[in-house]
Motif scaffolding. Structure first.
Motif, PDB file in Angstrom:
ATOM      1  N   GLU A 255      -6.185 -10.172  -7.059  1.00  0.00           N
ATOM      2  CA  GLU A 255      -7.574 -10.494  -6.774  1.00  0.00           C
ATOM      3  C   GLU A 255      -7.771 -11.090  -5.387  1.00  0.00           C
ATOM      4  O   GLU A 255      -8.902 -11.228  -4.929  1.00  0.00           O
ATOM      5  N   HIS A 256      -6.682 -11.459  -4.711  1.00  0.00           N
ATOM      6  CA  HIS A 256      -6.794 -12.123  -3.403  1.00  0.00           C
ATOM      7  C   HIS A 256      -6.110 -11.310  -2.305  1.00  0.00           C
ATOM      8  O   HIS A 256      -5.340 -11.834  -1.498  1.00  0.00           O
ATOM      9  N   ASN A 257      -6.352 -10.015  -2.311  1.00  0.00           N
ATOM     10  CA  ASN A 257      -5.979  -9.145  -1.196  1.00  0.00           C
ATOM     11  C   ASN A 257      -4.475  -9.133  -0.934  1.00  0.00           C
ATOM     12  O   ASN A 257      -4.030  -9.127   0.217  1.00  0.00           O
ATOM     13  N   ALA A 258      -3.664  -9.104  -1.994  1.00  0.00           N
ATOM     14  CA  ALA A 258      -2.222  -9.041  -1.810  1.00  0.00           C
ATOM     15  C   ALA A 258      -1.716  -7.610  -1.699  1.00  0.00           C
ATOM     16  O   ALA A 258      -0.605  -7.384  -1.235  1.00  0.00           O
ATOM     17  N   MET A 259      -2.520  -6.638  -2.138  1.00  0.00           N
ATOM     18  CA  MET A 259      -2.097  -5.244  -2.130  1.00  0.00           C
ATOM     19  C   MET A 259      -2.796  -4.472  -1.015  1.00  0.00           C
ATOM     20  O   MET A 259      -3.810  -4.909  -0.478  1.00  0.00           O
ATOM     21  N   ASN A 260      -2.231  -3.324  -0.693  1.00  0.00           N
ATOM     22  CA  ASN A 260      -2.854  -2.453   0.294  1.00  0.00           C
ATOM     23  C   ASN A 260      -4.183  -1.923  -0.239  1.00  0.00           C
ATOM     24  O   ASN A 260      -4.365  -1.771  -1.445  1.00  0.00           O
ATOM     25  N   SER A 261      -5.069  -1.599   0.683  1.00  0.00           N
ATOM     26  CA  SER A 261      -6.387  -1.100   0.276  1.00  0.00           C
ATOM     27  C   SER A 261      -6.287   0.252  -0.428  1.00  0.00           C
ATOM     28  O   SER A 261      -7.137   0.581  -1.256  1.00  0.00           O
ATOM     29  N   SER A 262      -5.248   1.026  -0.111  1.00  0.00           N
ATOM     30  CA  SER A 262      -5.092   2.350  -0.721  1.00  0.00           C
ATOM     31  C   SER A 262      -4.320   2.308  -2.037  1.00  0.00           C
ATOM     32  O   SER A 262      -4.174   3.347  -2.692  1.00  0.00           O
ATOM     33  N   PHE A 263      -3.850   1.123  -2.435  1.00  0.00           N
ATOM     34  CA  PHE A 263      -3.032   1.036  -3.652  1.00  0.00           C
ATOM     35  C   PHE A 263      -3.913   1.128  -4.899  1.00  0.00           C
ATOM     36  O   PHE A 263      -4.966   0.497  -4.983  1.00  0.00           O
ATOM     37  N   VAL A 264      -3.473   1.927  -5.859  1.00  0.00           N
ATOM     38  CA  VAL A 264      -4.137   2.060  -7.149  1.00  0.00           C
ATOM     39  C   VAL A 264      -3.140   1.666  -8.242  1.00  0.00           C
ATOM     40  O   VAL A 264      -2.038   2.211  -8.307  1.00  0.00           O
ATOM     41  N   MET A 265      -3.528   0.725  -9.083  1.00  0.00           N
ATOM     42  CA  MET A 265      -2.630   0.258 -10.137  1.00  0.00           C
ATOM     43  C   MET A 265      -2.332   1.391 -11.113  1.00  0.00           C
ATOM     44  O   MET A 265      -3.235   1.978 -11.704  1.00  0.00           O
ATOM     45  N   PRO A 266      -1.058   1.745 -11.301  1.00  0.00           N
ATOM     46  CA  PRO A 266      -0.716   2.838 -12.216  1.00  0.00           C
ATOM     47  C   PRO A 266      -0.817   2.397 -13.675  1.00  0.00           C
ATOM     48  O   PRO A 266      -0.695   1.206 -13.991  1.00  0.00           O
ATOM     49  N   ASP A 267      -1.020   3.363 -14.553  1.00  0.00           N
ATOM     50  CA  ASP A 267      -1.026   3.072 -15.988  1.00  0.00           C
ATOM     51  C   ASP A 267       0.399   2.945 -16.524  1.00  0.00           C
ATOM     52  O   ASP A 267       0.673   2.095 -17.381  1.00  0.00           O
ATOM     53  N   ILE A 268       1.285   3.803 -16.022  1.00  0.00           N
ATOM     54  CA  ILE A 268       2.661   3.843 -16.482  1.00  0.00           C
ATOM     55  C   ILE A 268       3.596   3.840 -15.271  1.00  0.00           C
ATOM     56  O   ILE A 268       3.295   4.470 -14.256  1.00  0.00           O
ATOM     57  N   VAL A 269       4.706   3.139 -15.381  1.00  0.00           N
ATOM     58  CA  VAL A 269       5.749   3.158 -14.354  1.00  0.00           C
ATOM     59  C   VAL A 269       7.048   3.603 -15.013  1.00  0.00           C
ATOM     60  O   VAL A 269       7.576   2.909 -15.891  1.00  0.00           O
ATOM     61  N   LEU A 270       7.537   4.771 -14.640  1.00  0.00           N
ATOM     62  CA  LEU A 270       8.787   5.277 -15.201  1.00  0.00           C
ATOM     63  C   LEU A 270       9.970   4.657 -14.462  1.00  0.00           C
ATOM     64  O   LEU A 270       9.969   4.562 -13.232  1.00  0.00           O
ATOM     65  N   VAL A 271      10.991   4.261 -15.234  1.00  0.00           N
ATOM     66  CA  VAL A 271      12.115   3.525 -14.661  1.00  0.00           C
ATOM     67  C   VAL A 271      13.401   4.344 -14.680  1.00  0.00           C
ATOM     68  O   VAL A 271      14.046   4.536 -13.653  1.00  0.00           O
TER      69      VAL A 271
END
Length: 330
Positions: A255-271
Motif C-alpha cells: 500500500e506504500h509504493n513498495a512495488m513497481n507500477s507495472s507489477f500485478v499481484m499474481p493469483d498463483i505462484v508455481l514453485v
C-alpha cells in the motif's frame, strides 16, 4: 550436511552447545575459529563479526587473557520462500532488476539466488527473471526483503496446459517423448545437462487446485519459469495467494509504493514440480498416524509450549548429530 561431510573442518571443535538461536562452537585458538567461519561462508550466506573481551590481566608480567567471539549470522531465508523485494532499498541494498517484485528463493549457497515469482510474459531472456543477492547486500537492506510465505504453505496444483512464451507449441501429451518430436509439434523437456535443453524457460501455464477436482472447474493462468520442466498432467507445488492472508508488513508495503507500477499481484505462484510415487499402503498408514496424533494433541497452553520447546531442542540436537558433533551414544 556440509559439516557432516567434512571431518577436516570439525577436527578443531573442542565442544558444541545448542542455544535458542543456533549453535555455539568452542575452539582453542582464534585462527581455528576463523577457519571454521570461513568454511561456513563458502557454503551459506552469512555475516561474520569478531569481538574481543578481556577476561583477566597480569600487571606483573604485562599479559592479558583475551576471549574472542566470532559471530556468524546466516541470512534467515530458505529455499522456496516467497519474498517481497522492496524497490526503495537503493542500488546497494536491493534485488537489482527484481526490485519491486515478488521473488522465490531458488537456491541458497554463499549467496541468495532469486527468481521472479511472476515474470513478464514478453520478456526476451529467461536470465532477466533471475538475480543474486550477496550477504553484504542483504544485511545492508534487510528490511527490504520481507517473507510473504514459506514452503510449509505450498499447495498442490495439476497442470492442464503449457505454452512456452517463445514458442507456439503446446505440451498436451503427458506420456510423450522426453526430447520432443518435430512432426507432431511437441517440445523437448529438460532431462539433465545431457538433454541439450535449458532447465528454465518462460511459459504460460494453466493449472487447477488438486483439491478442487470433482468440486468445481476453477482454473488459473500463470506465467512461470518452469516451462521446460512441466507438461500436461504433472503435479506442481505453488503458493495460492487467492486463498492466503498476507502478513501485515507485506500489506503495508504494497500500500506504500513498495512495488513497481507495472507489477500485478499474481493469483498463483508455481514453485517446483513433484514426482508422485505409487505407495498407497504407506500413505494410508501416514494418514492414520496423523489422525491419531490430532486426537491426542489437546492440552493446555503451557503444556503445548513445553512440548514445542522440547521439540525444538530435539531438532537442534538431531541437527548437531547430523553434522557429526554428537556420538550415537548421546
Amino acid at each position: 550436511m556440509a559439516l557432516a561431510k567434512n571431518a577436516q573442518v570439525r577436527k578443531h571443535v573442542i565442544s558444541m552447545e545448542t542455544t535458542r538461536h543456533g549453535f555455539d562452537f568452542y575452539f582453542h585458538s582464534l585462527p581455528h575459529a576463523q577457519a571454521f567461519s570461513s568454511y561456513l561462508a563458502r557454503v551459506a550466506p552469512i555475516r561474520i563479526k569478531t569481538t574481543t573481551k578481556m577476561v583477566s590481566e597480569d600487571f606483573k608480567n604485562n599479559t592479558k587473557h583475551m576471549k574472542f567471539t566470532v559471530t556468524c549470522d546466516m541470512v534467515p531465508l530458505c529455499r522456496d520462500d516467497l519474498i517481497l523485494c522492496d524497490k526503495r532499498g537503493g542500488d546497494g541494498a536491493s534485488a537489482g532488476r527484481l526490485s519491486g517484485r515478488l521473488c522465490l528463493v531458488a537456491k541458497m549457497s554463499n549467496a541468495v539466488h532469486l527468481v521472479d515469482a511472476s515474470p513478464v510474459r514478453n520478456s526476451s531472456l529467461i536470465a532477466d527473471a533471475f538475480a543474486t543477492i550477496h550477504p553484504e547486500k542483504y544485511w545492508k537492506g534487510e528490511k527490504n526483503f520481507q517473507i510473504i510465505s514459506h514452503s510449509k504453505r505450498l499447495v498442490r496444483f495439476v497442470v492442464l496446459d503449457v505454452e512456452l512464451c517463445d514458442n507456439d507449441a503446446h505440451r498436451t501429451n503427458a506420456h510423450g517423448h522426453a526430447h520432443g518430436d518435430e512432426e507432431d509439434g511437441s517440445v523437448a523437456l529438460y532431462a539433465g545437462p545431457e538433454s541439450g535443453v535449458d532447465k528454465y524457460a518462460l511459459a504460460d501455464v494453466e493449472v487447477a487446485r488438486e483439491a478442487d477436482f470433482g468440486q468445481n472447474d476453477e482454473t488459473f493462468h500463470v506465467v512461470t519459469h518452469l516451462g521446460n520442466l512441466l507438461q500436461v498432467g504433472d503435479v506442481v507445488l505453488g503458493y495460492d495467494l487467492v486463498a492466503s492472508v498476507l502478513p501485515s508488513e507485506a500489506e503495508w508495503a504494497l500500500e506504500h509504493n513498495a512495488m513497481n507500477s507495472s507489477f500485478v499481484m499474481p493469483d498463483i505462484v508455481l514453485v517446483k514440480k513433484i514426482h508422485i510415487k505409487n505407495n498407497n499402503n504407506n500413505d494410508d498408514g501416514a494418514e492414520t498416524e496423523k489422525k491419531t496424533r490430532s486426537k491426542s494433541s489437546v492440552s493446555k497452553k503451557r503444556e503445548k509450549r513445553r512440548l514445542k520447546d522440547e521439540k525444538k531442542q530435539k531438532d537442534r540436537e538431531a541437527a548437531a548429530a547430523r553434522m557429526g558433533f554428537l556420538s550415537n551414544d548421546d
